[in-house]
Design an enzyme around this catalytic site. Sequence first.
Site, PDB file in Angstrom:
ATOM      1  N   HIS A  37      25.134  11.091   3.872  1.00 55.87           N
ATOM      2  CA  HIS A  37      25.002  10.836   5.253  1.00 55.87           C
ATOM      3  C   HIS A  37      25.557  12.330   5.926  1.00 55.87           C
ATOM      4  O   HIS A  37      25.466  12.352   7.224  1.00 55.87           O
ATOM      5  CB  HIS A  37      25.545   9.619   5.893  1.00 55.87           C
ATOM      6  CG  HIS A  37      26.922   9.537   6.034  1.00 55.87           C
ATOM      7  ND1 HIS A  37      27.732   8.743   5.168  1.00 55.87           N
ATOM      8  CD2 HIS A  37      27.587  10.019   7.060  1.00 55.87           C
ATOM      9  CE1 HIS A  37      28.799   8.884   5.728  1.00 55.87           C
ATOM     10  NE2 HIS A  37      29.044   9.563   6.863  1.00 55.87           N
ATOM     11  N   ASP A  67      25.277   6.609  -1.079  1.00 54.38           N
ATOM     12  CA  ASP A  67      25.740   7.385   0.021  1.00 54.38           C
ATOM     13  C   ASP A  67      26.803   8.543  -0.795  1.00 54.38           C
ATOM     14  O   ASP A  67      27.573   8.909  -0.012  1.00 54.38           O
ATOM     15  CB  ASP A  67      26.767   6.803   0.977  1.00 54.38           C
ATOM     16  CG  ASP A  67      26.672   7.624   2.572  1.00 54.38           C
ATOM     17  OD1 ASP A  67      26.241   8.442   2.390  1.00 54.38           O
ATOM     18  OD2 ASP A  67      27.250   6.838   3.399  1.00 54.38           O
ATOM     19  N   SER A  87      34.343  11.570   6.441  1.00 51.01           N
ATOM     20  CA  SER A  87      33.320  11.278   5.729  1.00 51.01           C
ATOM     21  C   SER A  87      33.059  12.385   4.807  1.00 51.01           C
ATOM     22  O   SER A  87      33.037  13.551   4.971  1.00 51.01           O
ATOM     23  CB  SER A  87      31.944  10.771   6.437  1.00 51.01           C
ATOM     24  OG  SER A  87      31.979   9.668   7.003  1.00 51.01           O
TER      25      SER A  87
END
Lengths: 207, 304
Positions: free
Chosen positions: A57, A86, A163
Amino acid sequence: MTAPTTTGLAQELAAAVDELRRVTVRVQANGAAASGAGVLWDPAGDDTRALVITNAHVATRAQATIRLSDGAVARARVVARDRKRDLAALELDLELEPHTPAGFAHVRDAAPLRVGELVIAVGHPGDMSGAAALGIVHTVGGDRAGGTPQWVRADLRLAPGFSGGPLADASGRLIGINTMMHGGLALAVPVTLVESWLRRAQAPAAS
Amino acid sequence: MTALLESLSNELAAAVESGGRAVVAIHARRRIPASGVHWRSGVIVATNHTITRDDNITVTLPDGTTASVSLAGRDPSTDLAVLKLAGQNLATANLRLDPSPSVGEFVIALGRPGPRLTASWGVVSSVAGAWRTWQGAEIDSLLRLDLSIYDGFSGGPLIDATGRVLGINTSGLARGTPVTIPVATVERTVGELLERGAIRRAYLGIGTQPVRVPPSLARRLELTNTLGLLIASVEPGGPADRDGVLLGDVLLELGGAEVSDPTDVLVQLGGDRVGRPIAARVIRGGQVKTLQVTPGERPESRAA
């Protein structure tokens, strides 16, 4: 008063965060507004190639711009991406020096995580570069008895921008890729899953 | 070099491991289980609000096995419940009664909302004196934490850096804000619940609100305290109703102590007051009057 333990701890923590920052990059998918973090990863163990591991992502496009901790900017292309896990792997176009100061992440071996042990996250929330967060392992074990854990769950606050960045233990060894906050907990993809995913995903990329 | 950092990490993990040996999962409600602590041999402490049934309660032990337990008693006012576990060889909690927690001290909240032990860490952010829950229980000290509490933590222990238990965590006493019930309060409540199955508290069946007595009236009646409690509701047939307390009376003193806050009434209503007349000084119709009221035993979930 003197506080040798606390002073020592503060120094060691600062040093560990510095080490982690060297292997943490900023990943900006070409054309995307938001950026995330990534971890410098040595796929062959011989410094011949340099990968960046991040979240799918974060690496939403085929190309991304990578900013290393020393400010150098490199282009990278996605060589593997798995939305379900992910995870994404990007290969750097930059010819890294054999003994580049950036270095690669040290991966923790099979030593099992213990509930309560310290974890350190580094990322780039908002305008900040190389921000650090400290927490502990919240729980260990799979969602089903005997199953492989899908996540490292940590009592730790992650902001957007962490992230794709590293989650490390008290020795600075990589234990996971920070992915999201869920139910107040930080979730990271365990490094063992990253390794097995890379082994499967890399075969076509190496040809 | 990360020797100190690694030591800290190992010690935290060791504290969790040691404290976690006495932490069980309690299956007594729908959805996710809650936590409990093996407090004394065969005695598990849990939180009342996470036990929504009286029968068919099971626990998951640290080794993953399931055992049946029986409910020995519960106390909504402290949000504690006591369960009895038979025939298990399980570590008991290592309790720390002294010294009391210090502000800034490292603490860990443990839980077992299922088979797996969970932990969160933080520091004690304030320690204050005794306080009363809205249902009248006295909690020995108010511990506020800088720490995240996750689903199913209620009933789990707050432990120190060496794994010793400082209290039981609950989100059920302060509108969801985590509160730690200190060891001393748990000990007292567990003792009484094991003996009687419930905590005895006296009650009058009144609802009150603080009022200021008009200065002219206070002068005329020669009152030293111009604050009182307006009787805003009287439970029909309750102890106060039977003994002639009327809606609109202004309560000045109870048991010889001035009252200006509803908790001042609760202070006078310990379990030992049940059935023993107590003097209530009130203003009624512009005159001071003293009534004798006899508290009854409080049914569950009533305040004063």
